[in-house]
Design an enzyme around this catalytic site. Structure first.
Site, PDB file in Angstrom:
ATOM      1  N   SER A 153       0.301   3.810  -7.592  1.00  0.00           N
ATOM      2  CA  SER A 153       0.124   5.244  -7.786  1.00  0.00           C
ATOM      3  C   SER A 153      -0.289   5.542  -9.235  1.00  0.00           C
ATOM      4  O   SER A 153      -1.319   5.056  -9.689  1.00  0.00           O
ATOM      5  CB  SER A 153       1.401   5.981  -7.370  1.00  0.00           C
ATOM      6  N   ASP A 253      -2.654   8.665   3.104  1.00  0.00           N
ATOM      7  CA  ASP A 253      -2.387   9.069   1.725  1.00  0.00           C
ATOM      8  C   ASP A 253      -3.555   9.910   1.226  1.00  0.00           C
ATOM      9  O   ASP A 253      -4.718   9.533   1.386  1.00  0.00           O
ATOM     10  CB  ASP A 253      -2.225   7.809   0.878  1.00  0.00           C
ATOM     11  N   HIS A 283       1.760   7.016   1.418  1.00  0.00           N
ATOM     12  CA  HIS A 283       1.859   6.728  -0.010  1.00  0.00           C
ATOM     13  C   HIS A 283       3.224   6.097  -0.312  1.00  0.00           C
ATOM     14  O   HIS A 283       4.232   6.454   0.284  1.00  0.00           O
ATOM     15  CB  HIS A 283       1.713   8.034  -0.794  1.00  0.00           C
TER      16      HIS A 283
END
Length: 316
Positions: A153, A253, A283
């Site tokens: 991320s 995501d 995610h």
């Protein structure tokens, strides 16, 4: 997706925090969840000196696998939108990473926004990577090509930015990087984003468009600066000379499309890239329990990538 799971995710969305106001509460909650049950991990640690003007020391925690099968060191930058996450909250994920890859994992406790906005966290990650690549013996390595950058991320964003900075400043670059569902672009407004996944998956799932925009505002307050290549690597004009890259995305995501766009941009610039999309995944895959199928799928692909010989690189 299972209708009950979709409903549960929508209910979760209704109970979300306002990240701009509640980030400290989220940090505390993450640490509490990570400590249940109490962690029992072998984790010697060291500090490295960043390139910051104040010469501050950056905490790094090293996780040793139960069975070490590889000599590689995975230098890990955690996720959390540059605002949440730390060594403690990512301890379970890093211990899992060490065991499933058979590699030592070095988790970097970089500074967080909004107390330390851009580029503070990036400077910590860059300084740590640079010094380990220059002096791999510090990590018990003889070959700097055994150091692999990994980030999930916002951490994937930092890993990509570190690789860009190392090349631009003429330092040794890592031979490989693993970018897990990374943030690669500055615009996550469904009305203006160039990516369909922002519109398709930005409301109902684990990470929302609003959250990403809140994180970005806390990390970089100046809207114009968010287009900087070190905040949004997709904006980089020169992506040549980057590490061999494994880019993993999650189908459900909102960051899926921008991650894959970065993979294409790297390939077009002449880099070796493998992109893999995990079907029906959300995610945050690497924070799932070890028995979760998406997590196992991710580590199967990571294992294959680590087993490949990296491309020959300039030692400068």
């Amino acid at each position: 997706m299972n209708p009950l799971l979709r409903l549960a995710l929508r209910l979760l969305r209704l109970a979300r925090f306002d990240m701009r106001e509640d980030y400290e509460r989220v940090r505390r909650l993450q640490r509490q969840l990570a400590s249940l049950p109490p962690a029992r991990y072998r984790s010697p640690s060291w500090d490295t000196v960043s390139d910051g003007e104040d010469g501050r020391r950056v905490p790094v925690r090293v996780f040793t696998p139960r069975e070490q099968r590889r000599e590689d060191l995975l230098l890990f930058f955690h996720g959390g939108g540059w605002v949440t996450g730390d060594i403690e909250s990512y301890t379970p994920a890093c211990a899992t990473m060490a065991d499933l890859t058979g590699c030592r994992v070095a988790s970097v406790d970089y500074r967080l926004a909004p107390e330390h906005p851009f580029p503070a966290g990036l400077e910590d990650c860059y300084g740590t990577a640079r010094r380990l690549l220059e002096d791999p013996a510090r990590a018990g390595l003889g070959d700097p090509d055994r150091i692999v950058l990994v980030g999930d991320s916002a951490g994937g964003n930092l890993a990509a930015a570190v690789s860009l900075l190392l090349r631009e400043r003429g330092h040794r670059t890592p031979s490989r990087q693993i970018l897990l569902y990374p943030v690669m672009h500055w615009d996550h407004d469904p009305e203006t984003s160039p990516f369909a996944s922002v519109r398709s998956h930005g409301e109902d799932y684990r990470l929302t468009s609003t959250e990403v925009q809140d994180y970005m505002e806390l990390y970089v307050s100046d809207p114009a600066m968010r287009r900087n290549r070190l905040v949004s690597p997709l904006m980089a004009e020169d992506l040549s000379g980057q590490p061999d890259t494994l880019l993993l995305t999650a189908e459900l995501d909102l960051l899926c499309d921008e991650g894959e766009a970065y993979g294409r941009a790297l390939a077009e610039a002449g880099n070796r890239v493998r992109t893999h999309r995990v079907e029906q995944a959300l995610h945050g895959i690497i924070t799932l329990p070890r028995f979760a199928r998406p997590l196992r799928d991710v580590y199967e692909v990571i294992d294959e990538f680590l087993d490949e010989e990296p491309a020959a690189r300039d030692a400068s």
